[in-house]
Design an enzyme around this catalytic site. Structure first.
Site, short mmCIF file in Angstrom:
data_model
loop_
_atom_site.label_atom_id
_atom_site.label_comp_id
_atom_site.label_asym_id
_atom_site.label_seq_id
_atom_site.Cartn_x
_atom_site.Cartn_y
_atom_site.Cartn_z
N LYS A 164 43.24 56.11 35.47
CA LYS A 164 43.70 55.06 34.49
C LYS A 164 45.06 55.67 33.70
CE LYS A 164 40.18 52.40 35.38
NZ LYS A 164 40.49 51.14 36.16
N ASP A 193 45.74 52.93 37.82
CA ASP A 193 45.74 51.73 37.51
C ASP A 193 45.89 51.48 35.90
OD1 ASP A 193 44.45 49.24 36.97
OD2 ASP A 193 42.29 49.71 37.65
N GLU A 218 47.86 49.96 40.83
CA GLU A 218 47.22 48.57 40.66
C GLU A 218 47.28 47.68 39.09
OE1 GLU A 218 42.77 47.87 42.26
OE2 GLU A 218 42.36 47.98 40.33
N ASP A 241 44.12 42.94 40.71
CA ASP A 241 42.99 43.17 40.29
C ASP A 241 42.54 42.03 39.09
OD1 ASP A 241 40.44 43.67 39.28
OD2 ASP A 241 40.79 46.00 38.93
N LYS A 265 36.41 41.73 41.75
CA LYS A 265 35.20 42.27 40.99
C LYS A 265 34.44 40.94 40.98
CE LYS A 265 37.00 45.73 38.12
NZ LYS A 265 38.45 45.76 38.22
MG MG Z 1 41.56 47.83 38.46
#
Ligand code: MG
Length: 369
Positions: A164, A193, A218, A241, A265
């Protein structure tokens, strides 16, 4: 077979440690919701949806529970095995709110599998022979802190990592990307991400500074248009995403060549029925996928494991197991578990996992025909 009763259960899931996403958004736990669909045939279907708090996606636990309350009168008396018919019914009665429909959809597929005597992955097209890695979720931290966390996840068997970014400015992010990418081992998957946390200008600078590194990014920015701007001014591989919600979002991304990978997701896209359409479109276009939940326990992760196992290699790049981050387990020892970096679906009819009702406590809502 008819749905005769619907129950909702709430469960607080504290995180093992506070978790920081981009732009300082910090989380210490989540409110998960479980559904139990009871039928007149004695078969029950279970599902779980757990939004990642209320500040991550347009989804939160209170709205999820209110949404099921709206849908329940329309679902009672229906044949739960008709997954497409009931998804169309839910669309007619409550447009949008896909994560609400996901909770119902999981329960429908669980019943369909139990009625057919087959695991859900078989009903989704058949179990493929692969061991796609479980992806870690390595939270935003200092460069040193992230390197330490990387080693910690590796020790737990992880060989794919979602790293992240998006805190502390562009220079700090560039330093983190370089330090982490240099440590990537052969066979490891590194996904940087920002969870929509960068402006296009920030994303373009960080991603261009990663030229020559095996660094894949991402969802750099919050909107699709911003991500597309970044895509057109960078060379690094990119996945989308949070902006992929429904099938037309994927069609648009394919037409624009906006991404190399799609992260599905399941709860965000409306559950297994809708995710299946997105999977098939991605397969037809040669786009690999990551399969994840929003948050939750093994019940949610098990739906992820079934869906991922119904994607052929090499198009399933990885899954994610939120169960490894929360401190509550409502189905101890059961369901899809991360063993040596792989989470396979149970070879049982339906989803193959049900929570212990005693652990869930009294239902927060009950609807009956
Ligand atoms: Mg993601």
């Amino acid at each position: 077979m008819r749905i005769s009763e619907i129950e909702l259960y709430g469960l607080r899931l504290p995180l093992a440690e506070p978790y920081q996403l981009s732009r300082g958004r910090t989380f210490d736990g989540f409110d998960s919701t479980f559904i139990r669909l009871v039928t007149d045939a004695g078969i029950e279907g279970w599902g779980e949806v757990c939004p990642w708090g209320s500040s991550y996606l347009p989804a939160f636990a209170g709205a999820l529970r209110a949404g099921v309350t709206e849908l329940a009168p329309h679902l009672l008396g229906q044949d739960p095995r008709r997954v497409e018919v009931l998804n169309r019914l839910m669309d007619a009665e409550l447009p949008g709110h896909l994560y609400v429909k996901a909770l119902v959809d999981y329960g429908l597929w669980d019943i369909l599998g139990k009625a057919a005597g087959l695991p859900v992955c078989e009903l989704l097209g058949g179990r493929e022979d692969h061991r796609a890695p479980v992806v870690s979720s390595l939270q935003n931290d200092s460069r040193e802190g992230m390197l330490e966390r990387l080693d910690g996840w590796r020790e737990r068997g992880y060989r794919a990592h979602s790293l992240k970014l998006g805190n502390g400015g562009v220079d700090a992010d560039i330093a983190r990307v370089r330090a982490l990418a240099e440590r990537r081992r052969e066979g490891e998957l590194f996904l940087f991400d920002a969870n929509g946390g960068w402006t296009p200008w920030e994303a373009i600078r960080v991603m261009n500074a990663a030229k020559g590194l095996d660094a894949w990014f991402e969802q750099p920015c919050v909107t699709y248009a911003q991500c597309l701007t970044v895509r057109r001014q960078t060379e690094q591989a990119m996945s989308l995403d949070e902006v992929i919600v429904d099938l037309p979002d994927v069609s648009r991304a394919l037409a624009d060549h906006a991404c190399d990978v799609v992260n599905i997701k399941l709860a965000r896209v409306g559950g297994l029925t809708r995710a299946r359409r997105i999977r098939d479109l991605c397969l037809s276009a040669g786009i690999p996928m990551l399969i994840m939940c929003m948050a939750g326990t093994v019940v949610n992760d098990t739906a992820v494991a079934h869906f991922a196992q119904a994607i052929p290699e090499p198009y399933c790049l990885g899954t994610w197991a939120c169960q490894d981050m929360v401190t509550v387990d409502p189905a101890p020892g059961r369901g899809a578990r991360n063993i040596d970096g792989y989470m396979g679906p149970p070879a049982l009819p339906g989803l193959g996992v049900e929570p212990d009702v005693e652990l869930l406590g009294e239902p927060i809502a009950r609807f009956a025909a």
